[in-house]
Enzyme design. Structure first.
Site, mmCIF file in Angstrom:
data_model
loop_
_atom_site.group_PDB
_atom_site.id
_atom_site.type_symbol
_atom_site.label_atom_id
_atom_site.label_comp_id
_atom_site.label_asym_id
_atom_site.label_seq_id
_atom_site.Cartn_x
_atom_site.Cartn_y
_atom_site.Cartn_z
ATOM 1 N N SER A 105 -107.834 -115.333 -67.970
ATOM 2 C CA SER A 105 -108.734 -115.520 -66.824
ATOM 3 C C SER A 105 -108.236 -114.970 -65.492
ATOM 4 O O SER A 105 -108.979 -114.949 -64.520
ATOM 5 C CB SER A 105 -109.046 -117.006 -66.641
ATOM 6 O OG SER A 105 -109.973 -117.434 -67.596
ATOM 7 N N SER A 128 -112.187 -116.102 -66.244
ATOM 8 C CA SER A 128 -112.997 -116.978 -65.424
ATOM 9 C C SER A 128 -112.783 -116.812 -63.920
ATOM 10 O O SER A 128 -113.636 -117.251 -63.151
ATOM 11 C CB SER A 128 -112.681 -118.425 -65.797
ATOM 12 O OG SER A 128 -111.344 -118.753 -65.448
ATOM 13 N N LYS A 164 -109.410 -120.202 -55.801
ATOM 14 C CA LYS A 164 -110.314 -120.483 -56.927
ATOM 15 C C LYS A 164 -110.717 -121.949 -56.863
ATOM 16 O O LYS A 164 -109.866 -122.817 -56.618
ATOM 17 C CB LYS A 164 -109.581 -120.176 -58.246
ATOM 18 C CG LYS A 164 -110.458 -120.261 -59.489
ATOM 19 C CD LYS A 164 -109.659 -119.896 -60.748
ATOM 20 C CE LYS A 164 -110.538 -119.871 -61.986
ATOM 21 N NZ LYS A 164 -109.794 -119.501 -63.221
#
Lengths: 493, 95
Positions: free
Chosen positions: A185, A161, A78
């Site tokens: 997330s 997210s 990420k």
């Protein structure tokens, strides 16, 4: 030979150990998948050269008998984790061109154990969002979007997210990916894409080198296609780090060993407050099935109450913005990233931050600034932190009656880009089942449980006692076995 | 409690974010929606409830007050939009 990109981590490790293929071959297959998956917009930065170099080094280590626990496994990171000399954006314009001179502890741990980096994956800007539609680098598409891939009539969100992480793992582009979870997330995108994701207990994974959003809530965790793979990856990611003052100095268990299939006698809490108004029948049905599966395996469902659940979102939307307004004060055009000149230092700050932050981030910074400002601190921030204590107490009491809690992960399956966007509150409701877990610092896992009526994956969430990830893996393994979730998305790279 | 445009402009200034005049009205509406959503927290009885300061029951660790890192200014400023001689450079502050 099976397609290399469809392997689980556990099987890939076996194949590497038995010399069925090399780390370079495994990585090459994944590098091709990264290219093929470009329509999903899952990656912000692809690092194929670095991946092949790391794969070569992995093969050399294995030849010498020095292979680590994740040696040769290609993963995605990420883009909230700082990676040395590799662009790190947090999906924000304000970090334009930022190349950290250091590596986050979590990614260092993964490389120490031999993992291979395919690239940096997309997310909501500064991890603020539940649909991966606030990234400066564009929306991520859920590989489960129906219709002809690349020419989708209706583009579904992957959740957020950690949307790029989820899309990459679900579309067989990476064997696993790192995620971060501040209010859901990791777990909500895992549920939206039919994969496994675990947010460990606060303090398990070091936050050092992870771009901060809300420091008292943020935790890193793995996103993979199986429960076992999450156990393998989490073990590498966590561990004590003196550079994070909230990192916990505790031994890291071998999480894989917890997956025994034996949950006889385990008490599974079913919180009545998670039956929310307007929850689709299929979510309710999935939850009921989950309870039946665990019962069939010898566990005992127990009705529990978490009375302050309904206040969790409101508390979260004070605490998280307050911490974000403080954390994001560092983006001022001086030390890194974007600078928009002005006539004075103050004007330069205001211009830089005005141009650099997207609308959702701006909204949260402003709310946070307001609730922390003189005269409002007690009414908002202090009250929210007290409510947070009551939410934690609810869990403490519940865990006197049960060993683990079972809930749906999200109140719906994936929705389309463009839906739920007029009203921020509507979007925030996505996190209604996941946010309380962060507020209380507990571990939570999402496991794919089946497909809804529209053919989209739905997830079940397990919530554990502090530092009892092992029970989550044990129960998660049982749910996985019972659910037999083998469906693949329409888009597979 | 309802935020007006002037208050939003003031908060934006406190946060050092330039917000164009024409966006203030819409933004005030959004912020007011969020504030009225969080209003429900006042329903919770929090008498004698301590505010949460840490989710884990642990004391902050202490360490020796020693320099353990540093000595590489060029590395520190390598991402700066403007740097000079190992320092960050900003617009002139003092006349």
């Amino acid at each position: 030979m099976t397609q290399l990109t469809h392997l689980t981590m556990a099987d890939a490790l076996k194949g590497l150990a038995e010399k069925q293929f090399t780390a370079v071959e495994l990585t090459e297959a994944h590098v091709r998948a990264v290219e093929k998956a470009r329509p999903l917009n899952a990656f912000i930065t692809e690092t194929p050269d670095k991946a092949l170099e790391m794969a070569k080094a992995s093969d050399a280590r294995r030849a010498k008998g020095e292979a680590g626990p994740m040696d040769g496994l290609p993963i995605a990171v990420k883009d909230l984790f700082c990676t040395k000399d590799v662009l790190t954006t947090a999906a924000s314009h304000i970090l334009d061109g930022f190349q950290p001179g250091y590596e986050s502890t979590v990614t260092s741990n993964l490389w120490r154990d031999g993992a291979v980096m395919l690239g940096k994956v997309n997310l909501d800007e500064f991890a603020m969002g539940s649909a991966n539609i606030t990234s400066y680098y564009g929306d991520v598409i859920n590989p489960w979007s129906p219709g002809e891939p690349g020419n989708w009539p209706r583009k579904l969100v992957p959740g957020g997210s950690s949307g790029g992480s989820a899309a990459a793992v679900a579309a067989r582009v990476a064997l696993g990916a790192t995620g971060t979870d501040t209010g859901g997330s990791i777990r909500q995108p895992a549920a939206f894409t039919g994969i496994v994701g675990i947010k460990p207990t606060y303090g398990r994974c070091s936050r050092w080198g992870v771009v901060a959003f809300a420091s008292s809530l943020d935790q890193a965790g793995p996103m993979t296609r199986t429960v076992r793979d999450s156990a393998i990856m989490l073990r590498s990611m966590c561990g004590f780090d003196p550079k994070d003052s909230t990192s916990v100095d505790m031994p890291v268990p071998d999480f894989e060993k917890a997956i025994t299939g034996d949950i006889r006698g385990l008490r599974v809490g079913i919180p009545k407050e998670y039956r929310v108004d307007g929850m689709p029948a299929e979510i309710e049905e999935m939850w009921r099935k989950g309870i039946e599966w665990l019962k069939a395996a010898g566990a005992t469902p127990v009705d529990i109450s978490l009375p302050h659940t309904k206040y969790a979102l409101a508390a979260y939307y004070i605490v998280a913005p307050a911490e974000c307004s403080s954390n994001l004060a560092r983006y001022d055009g001086v030390r890194y990233g974007l600078r928009v000149e002005g006539n004075s230092l103050n004007e330069m700050y205001e211009n830089t931050r005005g141009a650099g932050f997207g609308k959702e981030v701006r909204r949260r910074i402003l709310i946070g600034t307001y609730v922390l400002s003189a005269g409002y601190y007690d009414a908002y921030y202090l009250q929210a932190q007290k409510v947070r204590t009551r939410i934690k107490w609810d869990f403490d009491q519940a865990f006197e009656q049960c060993d683990v809690i079972l809930t749906p992960t999200a109140p719906s399956g994936a929705f389309a880009i463009g839906e739920k966007m007029d009203d921020p509150i509507q979007m925030y409701l996505n996190d209604v089942f996941t946010v309380p877990v962060n507020l209380a610092g507990l571990p939570g896992m999402s496991i794919p449980a089946g497909l809804g009526a529209d053919g989209l994956p739905l997830g079940l969430q397990l919530i554990g006692k502090p530092f009892d990830e092992e029970t989550l893996f044990r129960v998660g393994g049982v749910i996985e076995d019972a659910a037999q979730f083998t469906a693949t998305p329409p888009f597979v790279a | 409690m309802s935020l007006d445009k002037a208050t939003v402009a003031k908060i934006a200034h406190l946060a050092r974010i330039k917000v164009p005049e024409e966006e203030l009205g819409h933004l005030a509406g959004e912020l007011n929606n969020i504030l009225s959503f969080v209003e429900q927290l006042n329903e919770v009885d929090t008498g004698n409830v301590p505010p949460m300061t840490s989710v884990a029951a642990q004391k902050l660790r202490r360490r020796q007050d020693q320099v353990t890192d540093g000595g590489y200014p060029q590395d520190i400023v390598r991402n700066a939009p403007e740097a000079a001689e190992g320092y960050f450079a900003v617009p002139k502050v003092v006349e």
